[in-house]
Write a protein that holds these residues in place. Structure first.
Motif, PDB file in Angstrom:
ATOM      1  N   GLN A 120       0.916  -1.378  -0.067  1.00  0.00           N
ATOM      2  CA  GLN A 120      -0.187   0.047  -0.129  1.00  0.00           C
ATOM      3  C   GLN A 120       0.802   1.230  -0.017  1.00  0.00           C
ATOM      4  O   GLN A 120       0.492   2.303  -0.650  1.00  0.00           O
ATOM      5  CB  GLN A 120      -0.948   0.112   1.245  1.00  0.00           C
ATOM      6  CG  GLN A 120      -1.991   1.130   1.278  1.00  0.00           C
ATOM      7  CD  GLN A 120      -3.088   0.880   0.086  1.00  0.00           C
ATOM      8  OE1 GLN A 120      -3.702  -0.296   0.335  1.00  0.00           O
ATOM      9  NE2 GLN A 120      -3.168   1.748  -0.748  1.00  0.00           N
ATOM     10  N   SER A 124       0.625   3.898  -3.135  1.00  0.00           N
ATOM     11  CA  SER A 124       0.055   5.171  -2.869  1.00  0.00           C
ATOM     12  C   SER A 124       0.730   6.274  -3.526  1.00  0.00           C
ATOM     13  O   SER A 124       0.278   7.568  -3.571  1.00  0.00           O
ATOM     14  CB  SER A 124       0.009   5.586  -1.271  1.00  0.00           C
ATOM     15  OG  SER A 124      -1.032   4.319  -0.777  1.00  0.00           O
ATOM     16  N   ASN A 320      -2.507  -4.424  -2.232  1.00  0.00           N
ATOM     17  CA  ASN A 320      -2.991  -2.751  -2.044  1.00  0.00           C
ATOM     18  C   ASN A 320      -4.542  -2.813  -2.414  1.00  0.00           C
ATOM     19  O   ASN A 320      -5.088  -3.713  -3.006  1.00  0.00           O
ATOM     20  CB  ASN A 320      -2.048  -2.149  -2.663  1.00  0.00           C
ATOM     21  CG  ASN A 320      -2.379  -1.863  -4.325  1.00  0.00           C
ATOM     22  OD1 ASN A 320      -3.205  -1.474  -4.729  1.00  0.00           O
ATOM     23  ND2 ASN A 320      -1.683  -2.932  -5.118  1.00  0.00           N
ATOM     24  N   SER A 322      -6.930   0.629  -3.419  1.00  0.00           N
ATOM     25  CA  SER A 322      -7.580   1.862  -3.846  1.00  0.00           C
ATOM     26  C   SER A 322      -8.852   2.111  -3.233  1.00  0.00           C
ATOM     27  O   SER A 322     -10.002   1.672  -4.030  1.00  0.00           O
ATOM     28  CB  SER A 322      -7.361   2.209  -5.239  1.00  0.00           C
ATOM     29  OG  SER A 322      -7.773   3.571  -5.424  1.00  0.00           O
ATOM     30  N   SER A 325     -12.336   1.813  -4.994  1.00  0.00           N
ATOM     31  CA  SER A 325     -12.220   1.454  -6.711  1.00  0.00           C
ATOM     32  C   SER A 325     -11.731   0.058  -6.873  1.00  0.00           C
ATOM     33  O   SER A 325     -12.523  -0.537  -7.542  1.00  0.00           O
ATOM     34  CB  SER A 325     -11.273   2.610  -7.266  1.00  0.00           C
ATOM     35  OG  SER A 325     -10.734   2.254  -8.456  1.00  0.00           O
ATOM     36  N   GLY A 328      -4.742  -1.319  -7.095  1.00  0.00           N
ATOM     37  CA  GLY A 328      -4.027  -0.259  -8.120  1.00  0.00           C
ATOM     38  C   GLY A 328      -3.478  -1.046  -9.316  1.00  0.00           C
ATOM     39  O   GLY A 328      -3.687  -0.547 -10.517  1.00  0.00           O
ATOM     40  N   THR A 331      -6.497  -2.384 -11.567  1.00  0.00           N
ATOM     41  CA  THR A 331      -7.247  -1.179 -12.276  1.00  0.00           C
ATOM     42  C   THR A 331      -6.293  -0.718 -13.626  1.00  0.00           C
ATOM     43  O   THR A 331      -6.987  -0.932 -14.636  1.00  0.00           O
ATOM     44  CB  THR A 331      -7.023   0.172 -11.559  1.00  0.00           C
ATOM     45  OG1 THR A 331      -8.017  -0.122 -10.581  1.00  0.00           O
ATOM     46  CG2 THR A 331      -7.773   1.197 -12.247  1.00  0.00           C
TER      47      THR A 331
END
Length: 384
Positions: A120, A124, A320, A322, A325, A328, A331
């Protein structure tokens, strides 16, 4: 020659051989052993560098930024909340185009407080302008530091880099590692040649105020440098392979993908477990493979599309989230494969250091092949 070394100490040894001139870092678990070892090397006159003792991670990276702007090769290391405290300075370092290399010993972010591993923290900062590479094992972590300095300091790039490896899982694990000699490192990594630096006899200004007429062009130039970094990384990786016979030139690496129907996509040490899971699934008659992402920034969308041609289903293991959503990595893999006809499912796994085993990865592959995805895998529903 192979030596059995703790991951953190192996990283400290290769950083020493990269000849940083200034080191500034604040100790934080599980990164502490790296900077502790480097501080001892400086104190013992084994490393000719200035080690700056600071009161926080914000100060650490600020000191690194000043030293880099003055023309020094610079190093730092951090993790988790420490990286979060550096947030403002991370954007400044990239915006000022300073080629700082920083080790991230990946660890969860609070709250609640967790000292265990996930990714994470570095994820980030994916939009900060730093290059990001992820190591599967300690040998790769060692080698990627040498390559990172080559790439960052290239005058076509001039961007900072995170070299990420998993906290505890790698930092505190003893593995056989081949540490290049000082002569070998010097042959691969030339002395630092700053593109420009603060100099009283030739005054320059860094990080000046940008009005709306100019700010966007600065961001554009950083974006272009990120894209150029991919080819510079490939070239540096090929030269590394010629010298050391270990090849990191590709931003992604496939494992048993040639005839795979389903591909697992992952980053970091979990890839080792995934390879073992793939072998067991293959023995059971399931045609699965793995695509390891080594470079997350710049994101290798084209290479991912090429590597996953012919794969019908993709299961992304995201360490991780997001929040609100999805993962990461998932996506971006979905965006890369948009329109390809490949079904991509994202699985949030192993947050806060939770174990993920071969049987879990095999179970995720089963879920993906059934069309069940985009979920937190392994939730303890009894406590929700």
């Amino acid at each position: 020659m192979l030596e059995i070394m703790e991951g953190s100490h192996a990283v400290a040894e290769i950083v020493k051989r990269c000849r940083p001139q200034v080191i500034a870092a604040y100790p934080i678990t599980p990164q502490t052993h790296i900077v502790e070892a480097l501080a001892q090397m400086v104190a013992d006159c084994e490393l000719d560098a200035d080690y700056i003792t600071v009161e926080s991670e914000f100060s650490a990276l600020s000191a690194c930024l000043g030293a880099s702007a003055a023309g020094s090769r610079v190093y730092s290391a951090t993790t988790s909340q420490g990286l979060a405290l550096m947030f403002e300075v991370c954007f400044n370092v990239a915006g000022l185009r300073q080629p700082i290399v920083m080790t991230i010993a990946n660890r969860s972010l609070g709250a609640p407080l967790s000292i265990w591993n996930d990714q994470q923290d570095s994820i980030s900062l994916r939009d900060s302008g730093w290059l990001q590479v992820y190591a599967e094992d300690n040998q790769e972590a060692v080698d990627l530091h040498m390559i990172a300095y080559r790439v960052c300091e290239d005058h076509d790039v001039l961007l900072p880099a995170f070299v990420c490896f998993d906290g505890y899982v790698l930092t505190h694990t003893y593995e056989p590692v081949s540490i290049p000699t000082q002569e070998e490192v010097d042959a691969y990594l030339p002395a630092f040649n700053p593109y420009q630096r603060l100099d009283a006899s030739n005054p320059l200004s860094f990080g000046m105020y940008a009005t709306p007429d100019y700010y966007m062009e600065f961001r554009y130039e950083i974006d272009r440098a990120q894209h150029r970094a991919k080819e510079v990384f490939a070239k540096a990786g090929r030269e590394f392979a010629r010298q050391f016979e270990r090849d990191y030139s590709a931003p992604v690496e496939g494992y048993r993908l040639e005839d795979a129907d389903t591909a697992i996509v992952a980053m970091g040490s979990i890839c080792g477990t995934a390879k073992d899971a793939v072998d067991e699934m293959r023995d059971a008659g399931k045609t699965a493979g793995l695509l390891k992402i080594r470079m997350f920034r710049p994101f290798p969308a084209e290479e991912i599309r090429d590597a996953l041609k012919g794969v019908s289903t993709v299961a992304v293991l995201d360490r991780n989230i997001s929040l609100g959503s999805g993962g990461g990595v998932g996506t971006e893999v979905k965006a890369a494969l948009s329109g390809s006809g490949t079904a991509v499912y994202d699985y949030i796994v192993a947050l806060g250091g939770r174990d993920i085993r071969k049987k879990d990865i095999a179970g995720i592959v089963d879920l993906a092949e059934e069309g069940r995805g985009d979920m937190f895998y392994g939730l303890r529903t009894e406590v929700l």
